[in-house]
Structure formats: C-alpha cells, structure tokens
Design an enzyme around this catalytic site. Sequence first.
Site, PDB file in Angstrom:
ATOM      1  CG  ASP A  92      -0.291   0.023   2.530  1.00 24.84           C
ATOM      2  OD1 ASP A  92       0.929   0.248   2.582  1.00 24.84           O
ATOM      3  OD2 ASP A  92      -0.988  -0.174   3.549  1.00 24.84           O
ATOM      4  CG  ASP A 266      -6.005  -5.564   1.677  1.00 22.35           C
ATOM      5  OD1 ASP A 266      -6.601  -4.783   0.916  1.00 22.35           O
ATOM      6  OD2 ASP A 266      -5.671  -5.257   2.832  1.00 22.35           O
ATOM      7  CB  CYS A 304     -11.657 -27.385   7.282  1.00 23.63           C
ATOM      8  SG  CYS A 304     -10.212 -26.327   7.017  1.00 23.63           S
ATOM      9  CB  CYS A 306      -6.594 -26.058   7.505  1.00 23.79           C
ATOM     10  SG  CYS A 306      -7.246 -25.910   9.179  1.00 23.79           S
ATOM     11  CB  CYS A 309      -9.898 -28.777  10.382  1.00 28.35           C
ATOM     12  SG  CYS A 309     -10.568 -27.131  10.695  1.00 28.35           S
ATOM     13  CG  HIS A 335      -9.761 -22.849  10.309  1.00 26.36           C
ATOM     14  ND1 HIS A 335     -10.321 -23.907   9.639  1.00 26.36           N
ATOM     15  CD2 HIS A 335     -10.744 -21.911  10.418  1.00 26.36           C
ATOM     16  CE1 HIS A 335     -11.587 -23.642   9.372  1.00 26.36           C
ATOM     17  NE2 HIS A 335     -11.872 -22.430   9.834  1.00 26.36           N
TER      18      HIS A 335
HETATM   19 ZN   LIG Z   1      -9.547 -25.791   9.102  1.00 27.51          ZN
END
Ligand SMILES: [Zn+2]
Length: 375
Positions: A92, A266, A304, A306, A309, A335
Amino acid sequence: MTGFSFTLNATDGRARTGAIQTPRGEIRTPAFMPVGTAATVKAMLPESVRATGADILLGNTYHLMLRPGAERIARLGGLHRFMNWDRPILTDSGGFQVMSLAELRKLTEEGVTFASHVDGSRYFLSPETSMEIQRLLGSDIVMAFDECPALPATHERQAEAMRLSMRWAQRSRDAFGDRPGHALFGIMQGGVERDLREESAEALRRIGFDGYAIGGLAVGEGQEAMFGVLDYATDLLPADQPRYLMGVGKPDDIVGAVQRGVDMMDCVLPSRSGRTGQAWTRRGQVNIKNARHADDPRPLDEHCTCPACTGYSRAYLHHVFRAGEMISGMLLTWHNLHYYQEIMQGMRDAIAAGTLDAWVADFHATRAQGDIEPL
Ligand SMILES: [Zn+2]
C-alpha cells in the site's frame, strides 16, 4: 514473461475470473491477499501462507518505512528476500495508515508530515517518497499515494480529499516512471458519493494505470452502503484491467464484492481473528474460548483440510487459547487463511463453470445453519 499482464478467462454475471501474470508468478483472480504488515503474516511461516493457496501478499509501506526502514530492507536484498516470500507482493502507499495511526499529522498539497507512532520521530510522506519507498521494498504492485478521509464526512470534505488524491495520483504516475514487470495501481476515492466516484474514475482513467483500486470503503460505512457503491463503481473502471477492493473483509463481504466485479481484496481479519480466538468457518464465526468447546472432540470444521482441522479437536484449540499458548494463534490463523482461500477457489471454479449463483446460494444456506450443535 517479463511483463505484467491481466487475462480475463470467464465472467458470470458481473463476476470475473482470470489471472495476473508477473515475473514472480501468477495471481489467480478473484484473489485474496493475506496481510503481512511488518514483513510477516503474523503466526505463519511464508511456506504455510503459500500452502493455504495465497498467490500474493500485502505489505504495509507505513509500518516498514518506520521499522526496520525501506533503505535497510533494500540493502538486505528487498522485501521478498528479507521475509523469504518469493511470490508477488503488493504494497500500500502508506496514505491510509498515516491518517489512521500516525501522530501530529500535517497535511499539505505537497504531502503529509507526521510523527511515528513507534518512537515519535518525524517523517514526510508524499507521492514521490511513497513511490521511492515502494521501489526500495521491491514491491511488484505499487499503490498510488492517496488521502482517505474518515466517514462520515460532508460531500465538500470528500470532494476535496478525492481531488487532492487525483492530483497525487498524477504525481505518483510521474514518479513511478517506467518499470517493466512492476505495476502501478491508481485508487478511486469519493466515499459513498456517486458523482465523486464518477469524477475520480474519469481522472484515473485519463492518467492511466496498470490496475485500479476502490479505496475509501470498509471504513465503517457498513455492508449495505459498501455494496451500494460497488453496484456501480466497478463498471466505472476499465474491464480489461484488475480491480482491487482495499481492506475487505468478512467472508460475506468478499463474496458480495466478487459478485459485483471485484478481482482482488486484502484484509487483516482472518489473521487478526486467529490470534483472538475467532475462527471463520463455512457455518459462520466460532469463538473458540467459549466453554462449550472444552470437552468437544470434533474438529472446528469436519470438511476442512487445514492442519488445525485435520489434527486437532475443538477441545484442544480451546485449551491452548485459554492457556495462552502460541500454537493457538498459529492454528486458528492457518485455518482462517485456508478457509478464505477455499472461498476464493470455490468462486473461481464457479465463475468458470457459470454456476456462481448456485455457489453463493449454498454459501449463504450453509452459514444460515449456524455452528454445529454442542455435544
Ligand atoms: Zn480448518
């Protein structure tokens, strides 16, 4: 491929999917950019950020110029080398954060004089110095220097700020010069005033940029007012160049923005929330510090993939948050970023298939169920 280019692959309604090519790699759009304020996405290794599916990070000029300093980063090989992220970085301009964080600000036609919120030392930021700092950082996508007034503001105040930003946009363009492989984006201002947004878009198109940002939203006006602006604002910008909505947002803000023709966004929300025990899932927001998770052996989200999880229970995530363990912020941030990138991939696929409406209906229906029932 040494240049910067944008290819539109498919549209569905006003939503678009495509890719930005840069010498540092491809950015699939619509894209969500995690925020790496101080040359780090807090609690994440760069390779972990990449593993969530991020193609590009955002860095903050204001923070980096104060600490550790742009010249120092340049001497150490540039921001990519410094933070060990070799893919694209957007920085930015510092304008927004100077207005929100710095002390003793003095705004003139020339630029902004201010005192650092870190140690009180004096700095000057202008279109020319902002372009120089972003060049020293080695940013791939450079943002024009602008003024973003706090809302609510009178029409007159917003007009004044927008016109100053357009004069600064021209000075940013002149100072940026010709840098093959690097892009300069202009920033549309004008708050929630349609006539000012039109005037701003016209001024930016006349100057000519590699991409166009929509600034001055997500500053407290609320989702309805923001969507109200996006309903017409994206159409004021060139169709064959990327459109970037700055500082957005919650998952449903992102989905609504993409539906209205936004290509890039963003926000600090997924990473910041991760450090305060807030998780974003397909079924809405989950507060992991809530006592109802203390004995729950189930993952945050059973669908999920990730690490938080697949490897850990809600009970564990609850425990490490309560115990103040660092892994709490690490797992929840991972996550949240993973979930945000999953939303982006889902929308890219749906736009390409022409099924975005069905995807969005499913997104809202799943959220409406609320979090899973306590055991
Ligand atoms: Zn997750």
